[in-house]
Design an enzyme around this catalytic site. Structure first.
Site, short mmCIF file in Angstrom:
data_model
loop_
_atom_site.label_atom_id
_atom_site.label_comp_id
_atom_site.label_asym_id
_atom_site.label_seq_id
_atom_site.Cartn_x
_atom_site.Cartn_y
_atom_site.Cartn_z
N ARG A 9 -17.31 -18.18 37.42
CA ARG A 9 -16.96 -16.92 36.42
C ARG A 9 -17.51 -15.50 36.92
O ARG A 9 -16.88 -14.76 37.32
CB ARG A 9 -16.91 -16.86 34.87
CG ARG A 9 -16.39 -17.63 34.10
CD ARG A 9 -16.06 -19.49 34.80
NE ARG A 9 -15.48 -20.07 33.55
CZ ARG A 9 -15.54 -21.52 33.24
NH1 ARG A 9 -16.97 -21.32 33.30
NH2 ARG A 9 -14.78 -21.77 32.43
N ASP A 174 -16.24 -32.40 31.22
CA ASP A 174 -15.74 -31.76 30.26
C ASP A 174 -14.33 -31.44 30.83
O ASP A 174 -14.42 -30.97 31.29
CB ASP A 174 -16.73 -31.25 29.74
CG ASP A 174 -16.78 -29.89 29.94
OD1 ASP A 174 -16.51 -29.22 31.55
OD2 ASP A 174 -16.91 -28.53 29.62
N GLU A 175 -13.85 -30.70 29.47
CA GLU A 175 -12.73 -30.01 29.32
C GLU A 175 -11.16 -30.67 30.21
O GLU A 175 -11.22 -29.89 31.27
CB GLU A 175 -12.71 -28.41 29.00
CG GLU A 175 -13.64 -28.32 28.08
CD GLU A 175 -14.10 -26.60 28.34
OE1 GLU A 175 -14.10 -26.48 26.58
OE2 GLU A 175 -13.96 -26.46 29.01
#
Length: 220
Positions: A9, A174-175
């Site tokens: 990010r 994950d996710e």
């Protein structure tokens, strides 16, 4: 005793990572979890797949603030990018070793894959096109569990394992939204063929295949 740094990010230069390792060492932390790939950027050079950094390391712009700060949402209009060459990675590992810190690389799968899909859309269940994410959050576009995808991920992980000497390789897991898999005829056939219960079973199948590969290379 570990610390995590997400460079996907927000990208940080090697000089900053060395400072981060200094502060970790000061506090007797000995594991650095390096989150190198995500929807918003692929940050590590993979020789076999140059588009991962040529395309996947750059996003067109970035959302300003949080999702709900503006209506409509506001973007900064500035291209954002950056990645670590394999030599950069070797330097970080070398420096970490002088501080008695082990580096654990993370390559996200099967979700958080948008940056990789922007570079290689054939790894998705539908043709795309895809773009590196400009917002935060979780996205429906994930790796498709085809043989092509598994070959790609094994190639990537082979380069990662060759670079990083530590025992552990982080594979995310994950996710992973199931929307695309539910709509994919290929995925539905695979679920039936492998006698899996549902799309969650397909995620387990995906992770187990990658786990088996990493284990076969002598890592965990």
């Amino acid at each position: 005793r570990g610390m995590h740094l997400d460079v996907s990010r927000h990208s940080f230069p090697v000089s900053y990572i060395k400072k981060y390792l200094d502060v970790m060492a000061l506090h007797k932390f000995n594991t650095f979890h390096w989150h190198l790939t995500d929807d918003q950027g692929w940050r590590i050079e993979i020789k076999k797949y140059p588009k991962l950094t040529q395309v996947g390391s750059k996003r067109r712009e970035t959302i300003v603030g949080h999702y709900d700060d503006y209506d409509p949402q506001v973007f900064d209009g500035k291209p954002y990018g950056g990645f670590y060459t394999q030599d950069d990675v070797r330097e970080v590992i070398r420096y970490a070793a002088t501080k008695h810190i082990n580096v654990v690389p993370e390559i996200e799968l099967p979700g958080h894959a948008l940056a990789a899909l922007a570079a290689y859309p054939e790894l998705a269940c539908s043709p795309g096109p895809y773009q590196v994410a400009t917002k935060w959050g979780v996205f429906n576009d994930v790796f498709c569990p085809t043989e092509k995808t598994f070959s790609f991920l094994q190639d990537v992980l082979t380069e990662i394992i060759d670079l990083f000497p530590g025992k552990y390789i982080h594979i995310g897991g994950d996710e992973c939204p199931k929307t695309v898999w539910r709509q994919s005829a290929f995925c539905q056939q695979l679920i039936k063929r492998e006698k899996l219960k549902n799309e969650s079973g397909l995620q387990s199948y995906f992770i187990k295949r990658i786990d088996k590969f990493v284990t076969s290379k002598g890592r965990r």
